[in-house]
Design an enzyme around this catalytic site. Structure first.
Site, PDB file in Angstrom:
ATOM      1  N   GLU A   1      67.119  36.910  46.558  1.00  0.00           N
ATOM      2  CA  GLU A   1      67.169  35.942  47.655  1.00  0.00           C
ATOM      3  C   GLU A   1      68.082  34.732  47.385  1.00  0.00           C
ATOM      4  OE1 GLU A   1      62.993  35.216  48.451  1.00  0.00           O
ATOM      5  OE2 GLU A   1      62.648  37.293  49.027  1.00  0.00           O
TER       6      GLU A   1
ATOM      7  N   ASN B   1      68.717  41.505  45.838  1.00  0.00           N
ATOM      8  CA  ASN B   1      67.682  41.793  46.835  1.00  0.00           C
ATOM      9  C   ASN B   1      67.578  40.610  47.799  1.00  0.00           C
ATOM     10  OD1 ASN B   1      65.379  43.483  47.648  1.00  0.00           O
ATOM     11  ND2 ASN B   1      64.073  41.836  46.857  1.00  0.00           N
TER      12      ASN B   1
ATOM     13  N   HIS C   1      61.122  42.867  55.977  1.00  0.00           N
ATOM     14  CA  HIS C   1      59.849  42.328  56.472  1.00  0.00           C
ATOM     15  C   HIS C   1      60.024  42.074  57.968  1.00  0.00           C
ATOM     16  CE1 HIS C   1      58.232  41.846  52.454  1.00  0.00           C
ATOM     17  NE2 HIS C   1      59.323  41.215  52.090  1.00  0.00           N
TER      18      HIS C   1
ATOM     19  N   GLU D   1      61.130  46.234  50.557  1.00  0.00           N
ATOM     20  CA  GLU D   1      59.855  45.506  50.757  1.00  0.00           C
ATOM     21  C   GLU D   1      59.323  45.700  52.177  1.00  0.00           C
ATOM     22  OE1 GLU D   1      60.008  41.407  49.503  1.00  0.00           O
ATOM     23  OE2 GLU D   1      61.212  41.865  47.722  1.00  0.00           O
TER      24      GLU D   1
ATOM     25  N   ASP E   1      57.484  45.990  55.487  1.00  0.00           N
ATOM     26  CA  ASP E   1      56.215  45.876  56.222  1.00  0.00           C
ATOM     27  C   ASP E   1      56.543  45.385  57.625  1.00  0.00           C
ATOM     28  OD1 ASP E   1      56.523  43.049  55.722  1.00  0.00           O
ATOM     29  OD2 ASP E   1      55.147  43.153  54.041  1.00  0.00           O
TER      30      ASP E   1
HETATM   31  O1  9MR Z   1      53.897  39.730  47.212  1.00  0.00           O
HETATM   32  C1  9MR Z   1      54.223  38.573  46.469  1.00  0.00           C
HETATM   33  C2  9MR Z   1      53.065  37.585  46.536  1.00  0.00           C
HETATM   34  O2  9MR Z   1      51.930  38.120  45.885  1.00  0.00           O
HETATM   35  C3  9MR Z   1      53.480  36.281  45.891  1.00  0.00           C
HETATM   36  O3  9MR Z   1      52.446  35.332  46.055  1.00  0.00           O
HETATM   37  C4  9MR Z   1      54.758  35.783  46.525  1.00  0.00           C
HETATM   38  C5  9MR Z   1      55.231  34.487  45.916  1.00  0.00           C
HETATM   39  O4  9MR Z   1      56.209  33.910  46.698  1.00  0.00           O
HETATM   40  O5  9MR Z   1      55.772  36.769  46.383  1.00  0.00           O
HETATM   41  C6  9MR Z   1      55.472  37.938  47.052  1.00  0.00           C
HETATM   42  O6  9MR Z   1      56.550  38.867  46.981  1.00  0.00           O
HETATM   43  C7  9MR Z   1      57.794  38.428  47.540  1.00  0.00           C
HETATM   44  C8  9MR Z   1      58.893  39.120  46.768  1.00  0.00           C
HETATM   45  O7  9MR Z   1      58.756  38.868  45.399  1.00  0.00           O
HETATM   46  C9  9MR Z   1      60.252  38.677  47.245  1.00  0.00           C
HETATM   47  N1  9MR Z   1      60.406  38.858  48.672  1.00  0.00           N
HETATM   48  C10 9MR Z   1      59.324  38.333  49.497  1.00  0.00           C
HETATM   49  C11 9MR Z   1      57.966  38.842  48.997  1.00  0.00           C
HETATM   50  C12 9MR Z   1      56.849  38.369  49.905  1.00  0.00           C
HETATM   51  O8  9MR Z   1      56.721  36.985  49.839  1.00  0.00           O
END
Ligand code: 9MR
Length: 352
Positions: free
Chosen positions: A161, A202, A238, A266, A268
């Site tokens: 990101e 990513n 997402h 990722e 959903d």
């Molecule tokens: O699923 C992850 C969640 O458990 C964490 O709290 C969060 C922290 O920001 O990150 C989530 O995963 C993220 C991923 O690492 C990067 N892209 C967005 C995902 C959803 O927030």
């Protein structure tokens, strides 16, 4: 008396809210099996051993089914705050648990992630970095994690990101100290630590044609012109029910034309709650659209959902009022979204 109560419970069961919604009807062995039959490397899922998921036997029973999931991504276990909690001191306990699980079941492992502005340990966020110090820290971090899993990880999200939605660079602590060179440093460190692993950037909101996707393609061209190693792009995906972009295939082809592979990393598709039959049907269509877009472009290696059950989805916690984003509901029942994925991997068309 007791049997009368059981009878009453059975009579009331069909009236419960969740059984009023449609469920999946596909009779297939599993989504990974279908993905592989379609020539993709995997259908997989994120999974999180920093939460109670791993102590839930029902969850684990389905997670460990290779027919459903041929790939795992640690949702948190390999992030900087968990894996290098003190400078130069690595803790691979949680990461190893997921890597071992993947190995045990013959699943592809995606490493997630190297450099990201979130989930950093306090020693990173509280230091007033100069360029030399942070370049060293990034290099040490990435070589530590990629080296630990060398030969076991298929692809690493080395950089996560890096862009704002308007296409400019995210002004996080890495960018502020190093400008874009932290991206080069991270990718080069990863390549030095594992000569064979796929190196990915990513990102979200680059799945469709638009400013942010153009900015990502410009970043890729820049890296390629500098000879920086890069293998692929992660399209997070997402999405919101009814709002899946219409330019996925066109956009994916632009990445393939740059000589890279890519993956849906990722996926959903959340809906505004409460769920209705109509929303579930639209969601089935939407899952189909995304997986079918991957099917249309051979450079798309696989599809990962950002956990497979609503029971542990990150969505409701981040988007209040939204949820039911996964192909299994919170009771582990497969929803019509599951059928949407299956139909796409089967190469069939879907009737709306
Ligand atoms: O699923 C992850 C969640 O458990 C964490 O709290 C969060 C922290 O920001 O990150 C989530 O995963 C993220 C991923 O690492 C990067 N892209 C967005 C995902 C959803 O927030």
């Amino acid at each position: 008396m007791q049997s009368a109560l059981v009878l009453l419970a059975l009579l009331l069961l069909p009236l419960s809210a969740s059984s009023a919604l449609p469920t999946a009807t596909s009779v297939v062995a599993g989504l990974n099996e279908l993905a592989r039959a379609a020539g993709k490397l995997y259908f997989g899922t994120a999974t999180d051993n920093t939460t109670p998921e791993f102590t839930d036997p029902t969850y684990m029973g389905i997670l460990e089914n290779y027919n459903q999931f041929g790939q795992l991504t640690p949702a948190n276990a390999m992030k900087w705050m968990y894996i290098e909690p003190e400078p130069g001191v690595f803790n691979f306990t949680l990461g190893n648990q997921i890597a071992d699980l993947a190995e045990e079941y013959g699943m592809v492992l995606r490493g997630h992630n190297g450099v990201w502005y979130e989930e950093l340990p306090s020693w990173v966020t509280s230091t007033d970095w100069n360029a030399t110090g942070l370049a060293y820290a990034v290099q040490r971090h990435v070589s530590g994690i990629v080296g630990q899993y060398a030969g076991r990880v298929y692809a690493w999200d080395v950089v996560n990101e890096p862009l704002n939605d308007n296409g400019t660079y995210r002004e996080d602590l890495f960018y502020n100290a190093l400008n874009t060179t932290y991206i080069n440093i991270a990718l080069e460190a990863a390549r030095a630590a594992d000569p064979n692993v796929k190196l990915y950037i990513n990102e979200y909101n680059i799945e469709y044609v638009g400013t942010k996707s153009t900015a990502m393609q410009n970043l890729i061209k820049q890296l390629q012109s500098e000879g920086v190693p890069l293998s692929g792009v992660g399209m997070e995906s997402h999405f919101i029910v009814g709002e899946v972009p219409t330019t996925l295939v066109e956009n994916f082809e632009a990445y393939a034309a740059l000589g890279l592979e890519f993956a849906i990393t990722e996926l959903d598709i959340r809906m505004e709650l409460p769920a209705t039959e109509e929303l579930y049907e639209q969601q089935k269509q939407d899952y189909y659209t995304v997986v079918n877009a991957c099917m249309q472009v051979s450079a798309c290696v696989g599809v990962t959902v950002w956990d497979w059950t609503d029971k542990y989805s990150w969505v409701p916690g981040t988007f209040p009022g939204y949820g039911d984003a996964c192909p299994w509901d919170a009771n582990y029942t497969r929803t019509p979204a599951y059928d949407g994925i299956a139909i796409a991997f089967e190469g069939q068309s879907i009737s709306a």
